[in-house]
Design a protein around this motif. Structure first.
Motif, mmCIF file in Angstrom:
data_model
loop_
_atom_site.group_PDB
_atom_site.id
_atom_site.type_symbol
_atom_site.label_atom_id
_atom_site.label_comp_id
_atom_site.label_asym_id
_atom_site.label_seq_id
_atom_site.Cartn_x
_atom_site.Cartn_y
_atom_site.Cartn_z
ATOM 1 N N HIS A 195 0.895 -1.221 -0.185
ATOM 2 C CA HIS A 195 -0.029 -0.070 0.201
ATOM 3 C C HIS A 195 0.943 1.253 -0.004
ATOM 4 O O HIS A 195 2.066 1.146 0.569
ATOM 5 C CB HIS A 195 -1.022 -0.124 1.340
ATOM 6 N N PRO A 196 0.326 2.332 -0.507
ATOM 7 C CA PRO A 196 1.317 3.584 -0.518
ATOM 8 C C PRO A 196 1.503 4.052 0.768
ATOM 9 O O PRO A 196 0.614 3.661 1.660
ATOM 10 C CB PRO A 196 0.487 4.507 -1.592
ATOM 11 N N ALA A 197 2.631 5.064 0.777
ATOM 12 C CA ALA A 197 2.884 5.636 2.329
ATOM 13 C C ALA A 197 1.788 6.426 2.956
ATOM 14 O O ALA A 197 1.750 6.188 4.123
ATOM 15 C CB ALA A 197 4.052 6.200 2.094
ATOM 16 N N ASP A 198 1.082 7.268 1.968
ATOM 17 C CA ASP A 198 0.019 8.049 2.573
ATOM 18 C C ASP A 198 -1.073 7.156 3.218
ATOM 19 O O ASP A 198 -1.580 7.480 4.343
ATOM 20 C CB ASP A 198 -0.673 9.057 1.570
ATOM 21 N N LEU A 199 -1.245 5.949 2.792
ATOM 22 C CA LEU A 199 -2.371 5.466 3.307
ATOM 23 C C LEU A 199 -1.787 4.560 4.656
ATOM 24 O O LEU A 199 -2.623 4.558 5.651
ATOM 25 C CB LEU A 199 -2.775 4.227 2.426
ATOM 26 N N VAL A 200 -0.699 4.069 4.733
ATOM 27 C CA VAL A 200 -0.012 3.629 5.971
ATOM 28 C C VAL A 200 -0.001 4.593 6.921
ATOM 29 O O VAL A 200 -0.049 4.520 8.089
ATOM 30 C CB VAL A 200 1.458 3.037 5.571
ATOM 31 N N THR A 256 8.811 -0.121 -5.163
ATOM 32 C CA THR A 256 7.845 -0.333 -6.321
ATOM 33 C C THR A 256 6.506 -1.134 -5.809
ATOM 34 O O THR A 256 5.614 -0.900 -6.894
ATOM 35 C CB THR A 256 8.753 -1.161 -7.213
ATOM 36 N N GLU A 257 6.541 -1.782 -4.726
ATOM 37 C CA GLU A 257 5.268 -2.622 -4.393
ATOM 38 C C GLU A 257 4.370 -1.800 -3.840
ATOM 39 O O GLU A 257 3.224 -2.015 -3.586
ATOM 40 C CB GLU A 257 5.797 -3.614 -3.761
ATOM 41 N N GLY A 258 4.828 -0.592 -2.704
ATOM 42 C CA GLY A 258 4.175 0.067 -2.012
ATOM 43 C C GLY A 258 4.858 0.975 -0.961
ATOM 44 O O GLY A 258 5.291 2.201 -1.537
ATOM 45 N N CYS A 259 5.290 0.338 0.005
ATOM 46 C CA CYS A 259 6.243 1.062 1.043
ATOM 47 C C CYS A 259 6.592 -0.084 1.942
ATOM 48 O O CYS A 259 6.256 -1.094 2.142
ATOM 49 C CB CYS A 259 5.541 2.149 1.736
ATOM 50 N N ARG A 260 7.916 0.425 2.606
ATOM 51 C CA ARG A 260 8.304 -0.335 3.660
ATOM 52 C C ARG A 260 8.263 0.499 4.923
ATOM 53 O O ARG A 260 8.862 1.822 4.996
ATOM 54 C CB ARG A 260 9.907 -0.541 3.366
ATOM 55 N N LEU A 261 7.879 -0.176 6.173
ATOM 56 C CA LEU A 261 7.659 0.500 7.354
ATOM 57 C C LEU A 261 8.640 -0.113 8.304
ATOM 58 O O LEU A 261 8.815 -1.489 8.476
ATOM 59 C CB LEU A 261 6.293 0.326 7.738
ATOM 60 N N VAL A 262 9.496 0.682 8.659
ATOM 61 C CA VAL A 262 10.503 0.251 9.909
ATOM 62 C C VAL A 262 10.208 0.650 11.110
ATOM 63 O O VAL A 262 9.862 2.066 11.229
ATOM 64 C CB VAL A 262 12.051 0.743 9.400
ATOM 65 N N VAL A 263 9.975 0.144 12.343
ATOM 66 C CA VAL A 263 9.687 0.422 13.412
ATOM 67 C C VAL A 263 10.858 -0.026 14.639
ATOM 68 O O VAL A 263 11.225 -1.088 14.477
ATOM 69 C CB VAL A 263 8.418 -0.004 14.003
#
Length: 362
Positions: free
Chosen positions: A12-17, A92-99
């Motif tokens: 999913h795109p970064a704005d939705l995340v 390219t697929e959406g986004c990567r989230l690092v916590v």
């Protein structure tokens, strides 16, 4: 420096995340309840008391916010101070989230850190993607066309607001493509979201999924779970536990406890469409600690373990073997596990055994 570092690739795109990370109502559905502190801008109370790896509620202060790239918080958990950052990078697929959470003051026992990391991992790889799928599906408005033509999807409005040039009819092809995409997205959302409320109750046809903490506990019938023959060792791929342990061979997948000493109880503690969370309590009625025990759970066909807390695990086909810490005399050990299942009607494993004895209902 002690830290927790968890990353997940999302489609999913970064704005939705970013919306799922900053909307308190959505955060409550994939992580936990969050309350604003009255009269203090940027201050939040994160209701983590009782969650795996947490001692108390967390008093958090937003220190940096760059939409939709970075959210940083300074956290105080009963005197233990940490710095928590959520970083989003487009792919390219959406986004990567690092916590990442770094301990700055206080102590953090190794087992507590591990349980906390497991909770983050379960939330980020299971519940968060479910909420994102649900949000994306909600953006497909199936009611924007002429109400009289209910069979035709509003294809041109979803692509752009200009009518197609005269003499060029692309409606049927685009309708077919969009219909397939909507159906596929719908199935993906159903795979992990909690069960929807009864439409007869008069609620909105597309409500937000209920928070995990509020989900009604589903218990197995009083009768013990049926015991189903285990598939052969080559029927599926093995999933290693987070902490390496000795793996039992296929001939000794379960270690029978001493007679009348160890027993196990199973309950489904939360459910969602195409998934559930199970809990097993291992009781020791004996006078000495039980150092070796093994609980074997047989999932329905296509079921997979998304994570577990309180025990090590190994999956081979439909069979999952759990092992854990010694059970003290007169005491018990509890572990939970999250299951992704392809059958929306499946809310419990096909069988659960400790040694040769089936797990009882609580």
């Amino acid at each position: 420096m002690i830290e927790i570092d968890t990353a997940v690739d999302l489609t999913h795109p970064a704005d939705l995340v970013w919306r799922a990370l900053t909307d308190r109502e959505l955060v409550a559905r994939w992580f936990t309840e969050v309350e604003a502190v009255a009269g203090a801008r940027g201050r939040l109370l994160v209701c983590t008391a009782g969650l795996a790896g947490f001692d108390a509620a967390v008093d958090a202060e937003v220190t940096e916010r760059r939409e939709p790239e970075l959210l940083a918080l300074r956290c105080d958990e009963a005197g233990r101070r940490t710095r928590l950052t959520c970083t989003l990078t487009s792919t390219t697929e959406g986004c990567r989230l690092v916590v990442r959470e770094v301990l700055e003051h206080g102590t953090w026992p190794a087992d507590q850190r591990d349980r906390r990391e497991q909770y983050y991992d379960q939330a980020l790889t299971g519940r968060l993607p479910a909420i994102l799928d649900w949000l994306a599906f909600q953006q497909v408005d199936l009611r924007r066309g002429d109400p009289a033509v209910t069979a035709q999807l509003p294809v041109t409005e979803l692509i752009d607001d200009e009518p197609a040039p005269a003499g060029r009819s692309r409606g049927p092809l685009l309708i077919a493509v969009l219909a397939g995409a909507v159906l596929a997205a719908g199935l993906a959302v159903w795979a992990v979201l909690p069960a929807e409320p009864d439409p007869a109750a008069g609620t909105d046809p597309a409500p937000l999924p209920a928070p995990t903490a509020a989900t009604a506990t589903t218990r197995l019938p009083r009768a013990a779970l049926p015991v189903r023959p285990k598939p052969s060792a080559g029927s599926g791929s093995a999933r290693p536990s987070r902490t390496p342990t000795a793996k039992p061979s296929g001939a000794t997948a379960s270690l029978p406890p001493a007679a009348g000493v160890l027993t196990a109880r199973y309950a489904t503690v939360s459910t969602r469409i195409f998934g559930y969370t199970g809990e097993v309590v291992v009781d020791n009625a004996g006078s000495a600690a039980a150092n070796d025990w093994s609980v074997v759970v047989t999932l329905s066909e296509g079921g997979t373990i998304a994570g577990a807390s309180g025990a090590d695990w190994r999956q081979d086909g439909q069979t999952v073997t759990f092992t854990g810490a010694p059970v003290p005399a007169g005491g018990s050990e509890t572990f939970t596990f999250d299951v992704r299942d392809g059958d929306p009607l499946t809310k419990a494993p096909e069988s659960c055994t400790l040694g040769a004895a089936p797990c009882a209902a609580p």
